[in-house]
Every structure is written in C-alpha cells, then in structure tokens.
Design a protein around this motif. Structure first.
Motif, PDB file in Angstrom:
ATOM      1  N   MET A  26      61.865  34.269  53.917  1.00  0.00           N
ATOM      2  CA  MET A  26      62.620  34.310  52.609  1.00  0.00           C
ATOM      3  C   MET A  26      63.569  33.067  52.024  1.00  0.00           C
ATOM      4  N   LYS A  27      64.096  32.805  52.868  1.00  0.00           N
ATOM      5  CA  LYS A  27      64.749  31.890  52.144  1.00  0.00           C
ATOM      6  C   LYS A  27      64.489  30.357  51.878  1.00  0.00           C
ATOM      7  N   GLY A  28      63.392  29.602  52.491  1.00  0.00           N
ATOM      8  CA  GLY A  28      62.376  28.899  52.234  1.00  0.00           C
ATOM      9  C   GLY A  28      61.860  28.674  50.679  1.00  0.00           C
ATOM     10  N   LEU A  29      61.746  30.228  50.416  1.00  0.00           N
ATOM     11  CA  LEU A  29      60.822  30.690  49.374  1.00  0.00           C
ATOM     12  C   LEU A  29      61.978  30.525  48.083  1.00  0.00           C
ATOM     13  N   THR A  30      62.721  30.995  48.717  1.00  0.00           N
ATOM     14  CA  THR A  30      63.757  31.496  47.489  1.00  0.00           C
ATOM     15  C   THR A  30      63.790  29.369  46.690  1.00  0.00           C
ATOM     16  N   LYS A  31      64.505  29.458  47.314  1.00  0.00           N
ATOM     17  CA  LYS A  31      64.964  27.227  47.484  1.00  0.00           C
ATOM     18  C   LYS A  31      64.116  26.437  46.630  1.00  0.00           C
ATOM     19  N   LYS A  32      62.276  27.360  46.673  1.00  0.00           N
ATOM     20  CA  LYS A  32      61.083  26.625  46.037  1.00  0.00           C
ATOM     21  C   LYS A  32      61.015  27.095  44.676  1.00  0.00           C
ATOM     22  N   ILE A  33      61.389  28.587  44.489  1.00  0.00           N
ATOM     23  CA  ILE A  33      61.712  29.957  43.405  1.00  0.00           C
ATOM     24  C   ILE A  33      62.744  28.882  42.218  1.00  0.00           C
ATOM     25  N   LEU A  37      61.941  27.095  38.638  1.00  0.00           N
ATOM     26  CA  LEU A  37      62.741  27.923  37.632  1.00  0.00           C
ATOM     27  C   LEU A  37      63.666  26.590  36.809  1.00  0.00           C
ATOM     28  N   ASN A  38      64.216  25.945  37.493  1.00  0.00           N
ATOM     29  CA  ASN A  38      64.975  24.263  37.202  1.00  0.00           C
ATOM     30  C   ASN A  38      64.164  23.732  36.267  1.00  0.00           C
ATOM     31  N   ARG A  39      62.554  23.442  36.356  1.00  0.00           N
ATOM     32  CA  ARG A  39      62.142  22.569  36.295  1.00  0.00           C
ATOM     33  C   ARG A  39      61.842  23.059  34.405  1.00  0.00           C
ATOM     34  N   LEU A  40      60.575  23.870  35.286  1.00  0.00           N
ATOM     35  CA  LEU A  40      60.754  24.748  33.759  1.00  0.00           C
ATOM     36  C   LEU A  40      61.497  25.180  32.399  1.00  0.00           C
ATOM     37  N   GLU A  41      63.209  25.404  32.949  1.00  0.00           N
ATOM     38  CA  GLU A  41      63.921  25.915  31.972  1.00  0.00           C
ATOM     39  C   GLU A  41      64.003  24.146  31.365  1.00  0.00           C
ATOM     40  N   THR A  42      63.863  22.782  31.837  1.00  0.00           N
ATOM     41  CA  THR A  42      63.591  21.770  31.522  1.00  0.00           C
ATOM     42  C   THR A  42      63.054  21.590  30.278  1.00  0.00           C
ATOM     43  N   SER A  43      61.560  21.975  30.434  1.00  0.00           N
ATOM     44  CA  SER A  43      60.240  21.558  29.913  1.00  0.00           C
ATOM     45  C   SER A  43      60.655  22.452  28.328  1.00  0.00           C
ATOM     46  N   GLY A  44      61.070  23.751  28.480  1.00  0.00           N
ATOM     47  CA  GLY A  44      61.446  24.757  27.609  1.00  0.00           C
ATOM     48  C   GLY A  44      62.064  24.037  26.422  1.00  0.00           C
ATOM     49  N   LYS A  45      63.138  23.430  26.963  1.00  0.00           N
ATOM     50  CA  LYS A  45      64.081  22.901  25.866  1.00  0.00           C
ATOM     51  C   LYS A  45      63.306  21.373  24.962  1.00  0.00           C
ATOM     52  N   THR A  46      62.326  20.933  25.882  1.00  0.00           N
ATOM     53  CA  THR A  46      62.061  19.968  25.443  1.00  0.00           C
ATOM     54  C   THR A  46      60.767  20.085  24.303  1.00  0.00           C
ATOM     55  N   VAL A  47      59.995  21.732  24.938  1.00  0.00           N
ATOM     56  CA  VAL A  47      58.640  22.383  23.575  1.00  0.00           C
ATOM     57  C   VAL A  47      60.034  22.635  22.800  1.00  0.00           C
ATOM     58  N   GLN A  48      60.808  23.278  22.344  1.00  0.00           N
ATOM     59  CA  GLN A  48      61.824  23.409  21.317  1.00  0.00           C
ATOM     60  C   GLN A  48      62.514  22.712  20.030  1.00  0.00           C
TER      61      GLN A  48
END
Length: 630
Positions: A26-33, A37-48
C-alpha cells in the motif's frame, strides 16, 4: 494442553506476517498515486494558461451580442409607432362618414393606446411620433364631434309645439334607439380621448358642450311660444277686472316645460355615463330656465301693478311652479332648487299682497261717499267675500306664504317690520288655521269700517242696524255656501256678535212705540202683564175708573203709538233687507211689541168705545201687521 496452544500461536503469527506484507504494498501504491497527482497539477496549470485568453474573448462577444439585440429591439420600438401612425392615419383621414363608424372608433382607440405607450417611454426619439399621434387623435376626435353634432341636429332643425302635446296629452318626442346607440358610442369615445389628450381631470367634455348647445337651444326655442302666451294672457282688458283662476297660460307653460325636460332627461341617461347625467341635464335646461325666470319676472311686474285684482295670479304661479319643481325632482333628481328659486320675486309680492288686501278693504269702505238709504248691503262686502272665497282655492301656496310671515304677520305694521329683518318661520304652523285667522281679520276689518261709515253717513239707528245686519247676512251666506265653511267654523261666534249689534241698533227705534204702551202701573218694567180674555172683560170698568186726565193720557198714548208704529212699519217695508234679515228683525219686533200692545189693548181698548178713533188696531190686526213685516 501445551501442544494445541502452540498451534494457535503459529497460525496468528502467519496472519500478522501477511498483514505487514500488504501494508508495504500500500505504501508503494500511495507513492505512485502522489507522483501522478503532482504530474497532473503541473499539466492543468499549463492548460489553464493556454485556454484563459480564449474564454475571456468569448464572454466579451456574448455581451456585445446581447447589446446588439437590445439595440435592434429599441430600433423596432422606435419604428413601430411610425408604422402604426401610417396605418391608422389612412383610416382616420378618410373620416367616419366614409365607412363603418365602429371601425373608425376602433382605429382611434388603437391610436390612443399607441400614444399612451409612447408617453410611458423616455426615448427622446419618440417625441415626434408622440406629437404626430396626438395631432392625429385630435383630428379624429374632432371629426367624431362633428358627427355627434350632426346626429343631434338630425330631425332637430325645427322646434316642436309643446301646446300640441300638452292639449292632446301626448308624450313628448325622444331619440330613437339607433340614434341613441350611435350618440352613446361617440360620447364614450370622445370622453376617453378627451381625458387622454388633456391629461387633466375635466368633468366637461366636448360632447357635453355640443349637447348642451344644441339641445339647450332646441328646448328654449320650443318653449318660447308658451312663455310669450303666459305674458300675453296676463294683460287686462278692463283695469278693474279681477283675475280668474286658470285664465293665464302659466299652467300650460309649466306642463310643456315639464314634458320637454323629462323627455330630455330620458335622452341624456342612455347617452352619457351615470355621473354625467346631472351635469349635462342641468346645463341643457339652463337656457330654458333663464327664459322661464324672465317670464315670471314680467308676470310679477304685472301683478305688482294690479295687486288687489291680480294677486290671485301670484298665488296660482306659486302653486303651479312649486308642484312642478317637486315633480321634476321626483322624476329626474334635478332642478328642484333652480325652479323654486324663480319664485322668489312673486313670493315676496304675494306676501305683501296680504297686508295690501286688508288695507284695500278698509280704504274702499272709508272712501264711500254715500251708503244706500234703504239699508242695502254695499258691493264691497260681496267683493271682499268673493276675494276670500277665491283665496281659499289657493290654500296650499297661501299656507306657505302665511307660515313664512307668521300668525298676524300680514298686518301693515308686521309687514313693515318683516322687510327690515328676516321673519321667524313657525314650521309647526297649520296653514289652514292661519288662513282662517287672516279671513277673520279681513271680515273684522270690513265690518268695523262699515259700522263707522254707517254711523257717519246714515241717519237713524234703525237704518244703521239694517245696514249692518244685511252685510252680516251676506258674509254669513258667503261662508256657509263655500269652502270657507270648513275653514272658518270658529268664526260663527264673532259673526253672531255682529248680528246682535245690528239687531240692537235696529230695535233702538222701536223703543218709542214700546214706551207708549207703558202706563204708570208698570213703569218699573219688572214684568209684563198677561193679555187674555179675562182682562178684556174689565176694560170698560178700567176705563170708567180713570179720571179725565188719565183718559186723555191713554188716548194720547194710543195716538202716539199708532203714529210711531205706522211710521216704523212703513220704514221697515221700505228697507231693502236680505230675506233672513227681514225675517229675523220682524221676529224681534213682534216679540217686543205684541205682548206690550196686547196687555195695553186689553186694559184700555174701550177708551173710544170701538169707534177706532184712538184704538186703530185690535190685537188681531196688530198681530197681522207684525207678521207682515217678515
């Protein structure tokens, strides 16, 4: 016991190890999620950052589009009145006579609504259109007013003859239903248009003015002939002729006016609204009322010049016009006060007439230069009673007048006082009783004046007594044979007093022959001796027992009685007496003379031994002579 416990521990230990292993995964899966999320937030800022400018431009375009649509709507609203004006102008300019009147009015109604809508907007660009619509509406309304005027004049070019309708008891003409319907439609529209155009609260509309102008003139011109007739029929052919009730045209004038006014009210009610009826009706009748008022003033002038003979015309007018005002009030609810006010001059003249008639009665007697030498009644008595009888026919108007004067207010002193101050009106007064009081005052004034004049002009109280008794008889007969009987029942006592005064005056002359029948034995006059056969048997003895001087005295008494009696009998027969007066006076004389003479004759008739030298009458002859006086 030890072996099974170890087995259980071993099993629980294995489960713990599995749980720890899952936690690691579970710890390993959490790190992957978290990395995702960090990558998605970076992408959203770019789109906005890329889409933001595009979205802003889109919003601005939407606002601009909405403004453009509003501007287009405003342009349509600006252009709409112009389009409406062009459409309605063609209909209105064509005029109401070219097509259906209802279509024409509908066009005006649409124009009125359009004008109202324009006035509720604040667009300066609509001002010109508003003015154009207002001018168009004024033009159309003016056209309708002309139609209204023409409809009123249709069939109204000539006046009607009210006399024909009054004499034949025909109903006065009113508008036909179709004409009323058209006039009502026009009036209703003009009233609303007038309110819209003037924007003020005006009770009088153009149709009011038109109706009042045309119909008012129609009424006045139609009634003018009756007004002229009323004045003409008041003119006197003989200066001293007394007005006869009903001979003046005022009664017909009032009936004609009532008929025309009621018919006009029936015309007005369906044409105008309820709140307009009184205003239009009163104004329409105003000119005719002015003519009526003028006529009454002319008649009042005539009455004032001939007050003692034509005062009855004044009473008649008061009666007729008062009842007219009440009937019109009942039928229309209007005009009672304006009509009643026309009577003011005639009412004042009629008030003054009561005192004037009393004074005239007194003056006519006082100015008599001679009285009938036969004791006949004078014409002024008959004329005065005819005057009272005629006045009794006008009890209603006279009651009103006398009530306003107050009991006794008709005397000259009271009348003079009433001119300087307002009279106190006794609202509880009985008009019939007041008239009875006035009639009593008139008769008292007459008889008092006659008594004074008789004392001055007639020689001999017997003649004066006959004169008074004759006039009293005329008065009594006039009361008993007319409406005065019911009104003057209480005057009988006073009249009886006057009759006794006349009788007493007449009997004064008969004291002389009565005195000759008294001898010394009966000078105390305490009683009268009875006549009869027993006394007659003693006459010779009584005469024989008299001295020569006493016989001469008895002879002289018989001679004096004969002369005085014959003279009074001759006078009595020469007098002109009313039948009841002659009968009553003869009875009074007989009651006095016959017993005295009978006693005297019984005692002394043998004085001339039946030769008739001194004893001219026996008892039978005297009785016949006295009976012949009746």
């Amino acid at each position: 016991m030890v072996a099974p416990r170890k087995g259980a521990y071993a099993e629980e230990s294995a489960e713990v190890e599995v749980l720890f292993a899952n936690m690691e995964k579970m710890k390993g899966l959490t790190k992957k999620i978290q990395g995702s999320l960090n990558r998605l937030e970076t992408s959203g800022k770019t789109v906005q950052e890329a889409i933001g400018p595009i979205y802003g431009n889109t919003q601005k375009l939407q606002v601009t589009n909405a403004n453009i649509e509003r501007i287009l709507d405003a342009i349509d609203r600006v252009r709409a009145p112009l389009t409406q004006t062009n459409k309605e102008e063609r209909i209105i300019k064509a005029g109401p006579r070219k097509g259906d009147l209802r279509d024409y009015i509908a066009s005006l109604d649409r124009t009125t609504v359009a004008l109202s809508n324009l006035r509720h907007t604040n667009l300066r660009s609509n001002m010109q259109a508003s003015n154009e619509l207002q001018n168009l509406l004024k033009f159309g309304t003016k056209q309708l007013e002309e139609v209204f005027r023409d409809f009123l004049r249709e069939g109204n070019g000539k006046t009607v003859d009210p006399l024909e309708y009054v004499v034949k008891s025909k109903p006065f003409p009113i508008f036909p239903e179709d004409k009323i319907s058209t006039l009502r439609i026009i009036s209703s529209h003009v009233s609303s248009s007038s309110a819209q155009l003037s924007q003020t609260d005006s009770r009088e509309t153009p149709t009011h003015k038109i109706y009042v102008e045309i119909r008012g003139e129609y009424l006045m011109n139609s009634l003018r002939t009756l007004a002229t007739a009323s004045v003409n029929t008041a003119r006197k052919m003989t200066a001293d002729a007394v007005y006869k009730p009903g001979t003046n045209g005022i009664g017909t004038y009032a009936k004609g006016m009532e008929g025309m006014f009621v018919a006009e009210y029936e015309n007005i009610c369906p044409i105008f609204s309820r709140e307009e009826w009184g205003l239009v009706y009163t104004a329409t009748c105003q000119a005719s009322l002015g003519e009526f008022n003028k006529t009454l003033r002319e008649l009042n002038g005539h009455i004032q010049k001939n007050l003692t003979t034509d005062c009855f015309l004044g009473y008649e007018i008061i009666d007729i016009v008062t009842k007219l005002s009440i009937r019109l009030e009942t039928k229309t609810g209007e005009l009672k006060r304006p009509i009643y006010d026309t009577l003011k001059p005639i009412r004042e003249t009629s008030k003054a007439s009561l005192g004037k008639l009393l004074e005239d009665t007194r003056t006519r007697v006082q100015t008599l230069v001679a009285l009938p030498l036969d004791g006949a009644p004078v014409p002024v008595t008959t004329e005065t009673m005819k005057r009272l009888q005629t006045m009794a026919n006008y009890l209603d108007p006279l009651s009103s007048i006398m009530t306003s004067l107050g009991d006794g207010g008709w005397s000259s002193s009271s009348a003079a006082a009433s001119t300087s101050s307002l009279p106190t009106i006794d609202v509880g007064a009985d008009g019939a009783k007041l008239f009875a009081h006035y009639a009593s005052d008139t008769i008292d004034t007459l008889l008092q004046a006659l008594e004074r004049r008789a004392g001055f002009l007639l020689k001999g109280k017997n003649l004066q007594g006959v004169f008074i008794a004759n006039n009293v008889a005329i008065i009594d007969k006039s009361i008993r044979t007319s409406e005065l009987q019911d009104l003057m029942g209480g005057y009988a006592g006073k009249l009886e007093g006057w009759r006794k005064r006349g009788t007493a005056l007449y009997l004064e002359a008969w004291r002389e022959p009565s005195g000759h029948l008294l001898d010394v034995q009966y000078t105390n006059r305490s009683g009268r001796p009875h006549s009869g056969g027993a006394a007659s048997a003693d006459s010779a003895a009584i005469v024989k027992g008299l001295s020569s001087k006493d016989k001469d005295s008895i002879k002289e008494k018989f001679k004096s009685f004969n002369g005085s009696f014959d003279d009074l009998v001759a006078r009595h027969k020469s007098y002109k007496m009313e039948r009841e007066v002659r009968t009553q006076l003869a009875r009074e004389v007989q009651t006095i003379i016959e017993p005295l003479y009978g006693r005297f004759w019984d005692r002394y008739h043998e004085i001339d031994k039946g030769k008739g030298k001194y004893v001219k009458y026996d008892k039978g002859q005297l009785g016949s002579t006295l009976a012949g006086l009746a």
